[in-house]
Write a protein that holds these residues in place. Structure first.
Motif, mmCIF file in Angstrom:
data_model
loop_
_atom_site.group_PDB
_atom_site.id
_atom_site.type_symbol
_atom_site.label_atom_id
_atom_site.label_comp_id
_atom_site.label_asym_id
_atom_site.label_seq_id
_atom_site.Cartn_x
_atom_site.Cartn_y
_atom_site.Cartn_z
ATOM 1 N N VAL A 13 0.819 -1.219 0.000
ATOM 2 C CA VAL A 13 0.000 0.000 0.000
ATOM 3 C C VAL A 13 0.852 1.268 0.000
ATOM 4 C CG1 VAL A 13 -1.934 -1.144 1.136
ATOM 5 C CG2 VAL A 13 -0.198 -0.005 2.527
ATOM 6 N N GLY A 14 2.174 1.107 -0.169
ATOM 7 C CA GLY A 14 3.032 2.279 -0.282
ATOM 8 C C GLY A 14 3.699 2.716 1.003
ATOM 9 N N GLY A 15 3.694 1.872 2.040
ATOM 10 C CA GLY A 15 4.387 2.193 3.272
ATOM 11 C C GLY A 15 3.725 3.291 4.089
ATOM 12 N N GLY A 16 4.477 3.896 4.990
ATOM 13 C CA GLY A 16 3.950 4.971 5.828
ATOM 14 C C GLY A 16 2.848 4.493 6.752
ATOM 15 N N MET A 17 1.947 5.396 7.125
ATOM 16 C CA MET A 17 0.836 5.036 8.002
ATOM 17 C C MET A 17 -0.125 4.073 7.306
ATOM 18 S SD MET A 17 1.276 6.097 10.952
ATOM 19 C CE MET A 17 -0.335 5.527 11.510
ATOM 20 N N ASN A 18 -0.261 4.214 5.996
ATOM 21 C CA ASN A 18 -1.079 3.244 5.262
ATOM 22 C C ASN A 18 -0.528 1.836 5.424
ATOM 23 O OD1 ASN A 18 -2.775 5.248 4.264
ATOM 24 N ND2 ASN A 18 -1.615 5.516 2.372
ATOM 25 N N GLY A 19 0.805 1.735 5.400
ATOM 26 C CA GLY A 19 1.436 0.435 5.587
ATOM 27 C C GLY A 19 1.220 -0.117 6.980
ATOM 28 N N VAL A 20 1.242 0.749 7.982
ATOM 29 C CA VAL A 20 1.009 0.302 9.364
ATOM 30 C C VAL A 20 -0.405 -0.254 9.509
ATOM 31 C CG1 VAL A 20 0.828 1.069 11.763
ATOM 32 C CG2 VAL A 20 2.704 1.913 10.320
ATOM 33 N N VAL A 21 -1.370 0.439 8.937
ATOM 34 C CA VAL A 21 -2.763 -0.035 8.987
ATOM 35 C C VAL A 21 -2.885 -1.387 8.287
ATOM 36 C CG1 VAL A 21 -5.134 0.445 8.273
ATOM 37 C CG2 VAL A 21 -3.691 2.291 9.138
ATOM 38 N N ALA A 22 -2.198 -1.537 7.153
ATOM 39 C CA ALA A 22 -2.246 -2.810 6.427
ATOM 40 C C ALA A 22 -1.647 -3.941 7.253
ATOM 41 C CB ALA A 22 -1.510 -2.671 5.095
ATOM 42 N N VAL A 23 -0.568 -3.651 7.968
ATOM 43 C CA VAL A 23 0.049 -4.673 8.824
ATOM 44 C C VAL A 23 -0.897 -5.067 9.954
ATOM 45 C CG1 VAL A 23 1.938 -5.133 10.425
ATOM 46 C CG2 VAL A 23 2.409 -4.012 8.240
ATOM 47 N N ILE A 24 -1.555 -4.082 10.555
ATOM 48 C CA ILE A 24 -2.517 -4.378 11.628
ATOM 49 C C ILE A 24 -3.623 -5.293 11.096
ATOM 50 C CG2 ILE A 24 -4.283 -3.355 13.122
ATOM 51 C CD1 ILE A 24 -2.465 -0.889 13.351
ATOM 52 N N TRP A 25 -4.091 -5.010 9.873
ATOM 53 C CA TRP A 25 -5.133 -5.858 9.285
ATOM 54 C C TRP A 25 -4.600 -7.272 9.049
ATOM 55 C CZ3 TRP A 25 -9.586 -7.568 8.938
ATOM 56 C CH2 TRP A 25 -10.073 -8.300 7.851
ATOM 57 N N GLN A 26 -3.342 -7.404 8.635
ATOM 58 C CA GLN A 26 -2.777 -8.737 8.440
ATOM 59 C C GLN A 26 -2.645 -9.488 9.771
ATOM 60 O OE1 GLN A 26 0.847 -7.867 6.081
ATOM 61 N NE2 GLN A 26 -0.103 -9.061 4.446
ATOM 62 N N VAL A 27 -2.313 -8.771 10.843
ATOM 63 C CA VAL A 27 -2.267 -9.407 12.174
ATOM 64 C C VAL A 27 -3.648 -9.954 12.548
ATOM 65 C CG1 VAL A 27 -1.921 -8.995 14.636
ATOM 66 C CG2 VAL A 27 -0.320 -8.015 12.981
ATOM 67 N N ILE A 28 -4.681 -9.151 12.291
ATOM 68 C CA ILE A 28 -6.055 -9.591 12.564
ATOM 69 C C ILE A 28 -6.394 -10.808 11.703
ATOM 70 C CG2 ILE A 28 -8.484 -8.933 12.412
ATOM 71 C CD1 ILE A 28 -7.588 -6.044 13.008
ATOM 72 N N GLU A 29 -5.962 -10.781 10.445
ATOM 73 C CA GLU A 29 -6.225 -11.913 9.551
ATOM 74 C C GLU A 29 -5.574 -13.194 10.070
ATOM 75 O OE1 GLU A 29 -6.858 -10.697 5.013
ATOM 76 O OE2 GLU A 29 -4.885 -10.130 5.766
ATOM 77 N N VAL A 30 -4.329 -13.091 10.492
ATOM 78 C CA VAL A 30 -3.632 -14.281 10.999
ATOM 79 C C VAL A 30 -4.354 -14.851 12.214
ATOM 80 C CG1 VAL A 30 -1.509 -15.110 12.073
ATOM 81 C CG2 VAL A 30 -1.389 -13.605 10.072
ATOM 82 N N ALA A 31 -4.749 -13.982 13.143
ATOM 83 C CA ALA A 31 -5.465 -14.443 14.331
ATOM 84 C C ALA A 31 -6.816 -15.065 13.954
ATOM 85 C CB ALA A 31 -5.673 -13.280 15.299
#
Length: 479
Positions: free
Chosen positions: A435-453
Motif C-alpha cells: 500500500v506504499g508504506g507509511g501510516m497506510n502500511g502500518v494499517v495494512a500490517v494491523i489488518w494482516q495481524v487480525i487476519e492471521v489471528a
C-alpha cells in the motif's frame, strides 16, 4: 452411502476434468505463461515506484531540485517497464503462443506480435501541453530555448465561448496510453490474433521460400517466414486503414472500450467474481490439481493489469480509482497468506495446539517455505488433498479475506494496493509495502495481524476434528 459417495466422486472427477481442460486451453495457457514471464518487470517497476515515492521523500524535501534529480532513477525504470508494458507483453504473448503451438520459429512471433500492436495504434494522438517551447532566434540553433504557458497562448486565440485550448494533435509519436499499462488488453488480443494468423500462413508450404542447402539456418528461417509475415502485416494494416477511414477510430480504442472496461468492471463489481474463481481454484487444489489451473487463466491476467495500472497512477501522483481497488496484490498480500488456503495459520495452530506427532513433523518441515508463501509441502504432506475437515477452512478463509479486504478498501480504512511486491514476500512485510508504506502500511500490517489471528481461530476446530478422525482410524486399525 456407497451410491452417494460414487455420485460425489463422479462430480469431483468431472470437475477436475473440466478444470484441466480450461487450464490447458492454449490461449488461456499462453496468457498465464506470458504474465509469468513478464512478472519480474512489473515487480521491478513496483520497487522503483515505492522507492521514488516513499523512500526518497524521507531524505529530500518535496519539490526540491535534489529530490527531482534522485527520482530520475525511478522515473527511468518506470519508463522502461510500465510505460512500454503493452509492447513487451505483445511480444511475449506471441512467443509463448508459438511455444505452446510448437511452432518452429517462435522468435518471429515476437516480431509479429509487437509489429501488429504498433500497426493498430492511432497514427495521431492528442498531446496535452503545459508549455510551448520556442527559440529566441530561429537562425541561431544554439540560442536559448524559452517557454510560455499554454494559457497565455489560449488568451491570444479566437476561441468560441466555453472552449479552452487543452492540447495539440501530434503525429509520428506513440502515446504511453497505448504502449503502457492501458494497452495491456490490446497487447493480449492483438498479440494472440496476429500470431495465430501468422502461424496459419506459415503452415502453407506454398508461401515458404526455399533457398536450398548451404544457406545459414538463420537466413533460411527468415526467408521461410518472410511471405507469411508480410501477409500478416498487410492484413493488420488494412484493418487499421479501414477503421480510421470509415469510423475514425482504431482497434486499441475499441478494445479499451469494448473489452477492457467490461472485464475490469466484472472484477470490481463487488468481490464476487474473484471469490467465485478462487473458491473453485482452491477446491481444485484440494483435489490434487494446482489452483493456478483456474485462477491463473481466469483471474490473474486481469487482476495483474489492474495492479500495474495502479502503479502507474501512484508513480504519477494520481489517486487510485475505485474500479481498481480489486487487483492481484489484494489476493497475494491479504488472501493467500502463507500460500493458497492461508495454510500458515494451520501450521501455527499445529505448533501451538496439535497433539498429532505426524502433523507436527510436517509443520516443522513446511513452516519455512510457508513463511515465503510456498505451501506445496503442506498441501501434499499434511495433507490437505482429499482431507474433508481441512478443505472447508482452506476454501473459506481466502474467500472471507478477499471480501473483507475489498470492503475495508472501499470504506477507506485500508489504502488501495499500489505496489506489486514479489508474491514470496513474507506476511506483514508484504502488507506494509503493497500500500506504499507509511501510516497506510502500518494499517495494512494491523489488518494482516487480525487476519492471521482470525485464520488460526477458524482453522483450529477443523484441525481438531481432523486429528480426532485420525486417532479413531488408528484405534480401529489396532483393533
Amino acid at each position: 452411502m456407497a451410491e452417494e459417495t460414487e455420485e460425489k466422486m463422479g462430480f469431483l472427477e468431472k470437475f477436475s476434468m473440466w478444470s484441466a481442460k480450461v487450464g490447458n486451453q492454449i490461449h488461456l495457457r499462453t496468457l498465464r505463461d506470458a504474465f509469468a514471464t513478464v512478472m519480474p518487470i512489473y515487480i521491478m517497476a513496483g520497487i522503483a515506484v515505492l522507492i521514488n515515492n516513499v523512500v526518497f521523500p524521507l531524505f529530500w524535501p518535496a519539490g526540491s531540485t535534489a529530490l527531482a534529480n534522485v527520482q530520475a532513477w525511478g522515473a527511468a525504470i518506470t519508463q522502461g517497464t510500465l510505460s512500454i508494458a503493452s509492447i513487451l507483453l505483445a511480444g511475449v504473448v506471441g512467443y509463448c503462443f508459438a511455444k505452446n503451438k510448437r511452432f518452429e520459429n517462435p522468435l518471429s512471433c515476437v516480431i509479429v506480435g509487437i509489429s501488429a500492436l504498433v500497426i493498430m495504434m492511432p497514427q495521431t494522438v492528442m498531446a496535452t501541453v503545459g508549455n510551448f517551447l520556442y527559440a529566441t532566434n530561429a537562425n541561431d540553433k544554439t540560442a536559448e530555448t524559452l517557454s510560455f504557458a499554454l494559457t497565455d497562448l489560449a488568451g491570444k486565440l479566437s476561441l468560441p465561448d466555453g472552449y479552452a485550448l487543452s492540447g495539440v494533435d501530434a503525429s509520428s509519436v506513440l502515446a504511453f496510453s497505448n504502449t503502457g499499462t492501458n494497452g495491456l488488453f490490446g497487447a493480449i488480443i492483438i498479440g494472440l490474433i496476429a500470431t495465430t494468423l501468422f502461424i496459419k500462413f506459415s503452415q502453407n508450404e506454398k508461401l515458404k521460400v526455399n533457398l536450398g542447402e548451404g544457406v545459414p539456418p538463420a537466413v533460411a528461417e527468415s526467408f521461410n517466414v518472410m511471405i507469411p509475415m508480410l501477409l500478416t502485416m498487410a492484413v493488420f494494416g488494412l484493418v487499421a486503414a479501414l477503421l480510421k477511414g470509415l469510423w475514425a477510430t482504431d482497434l486499441m480504442t475499441l478494445i479499451a472500450l469494448g473489452v477492457a472496461a467490461p472485464l475490469k468492471g466484472v472484477m470490481n463489481a463487488g468481490p464476487w467474481a474473484v471469490i467465485i474463481i478462487y473458491t473453485f481454484a482452491n477446491l481444485l487444489f484440494c483435489l490434487g490439481i494446482h489452483q493456478s489451473t483456474i485462477s491463473g487463466v481466469l483471474a490473474e491476467p486481469i487482476l495483474t493489469v489492474l495492479i500495474t495500472e495502479n502503479m502507474a497512477f501512484f508513480a504519477a501522483g494520481q489517486p487510485i480509482p475505485a474500479d481498481h481497488y480489486m487487483n492481484m496484490q489484494i489476493i497475494n498480500t491479504f488472501a493467500l497468506i502463507g500460500g493458497s488456503g492461508c495454510t500458515l495459520m494451520l501450521l501455527l495452530d499445529t505448533f501451538l495446539f496439535s497433539k498429532n506427532k505426524a502433523s507436527k513433523e510436517v509443520a516443522k518441515l513446511a513452516i519455512l517455505p510457508s513463511i515465503f508463501n510456498i505451501n506445496e509441502p503442506v498441501i501434499y504432506g499434511y495433507p490437505l488433498v482429499y482431507n474433508l475437515p481441512l478443505i472447508i477452512p482452506f476454501v473459506l478463509i481466502p474467500d472471507l479475506f478477499i471480501g473483507l479486504t475489498y470492503a475495508l478498501t472501499c470504506a477507506g480504512i485500508l489504502a488501495p494496493c499500489v505496489v506489486m511486491v514479489p508474491w514470496t514476500t513474507p506476511v506483514f512485510v508484504s502488507g506494509f509495502l503493497a500500500v506504499g508504506g507509511g501510516m497506510n502500511g502500518v494499517v495494512a500490517v494491523i489488518w494482516q495481524v487480525i487476519e492471521v489471528a482470525a485464520g488460526m481461530a477458524i482453522y483450529l476446530p477443523f484441525m481438531k476434528a481432523y486429528e480426532r478422525a485420525q486417532a479413531k482410524m488408528l484405534a480401529d486399525a489396532e483393533e
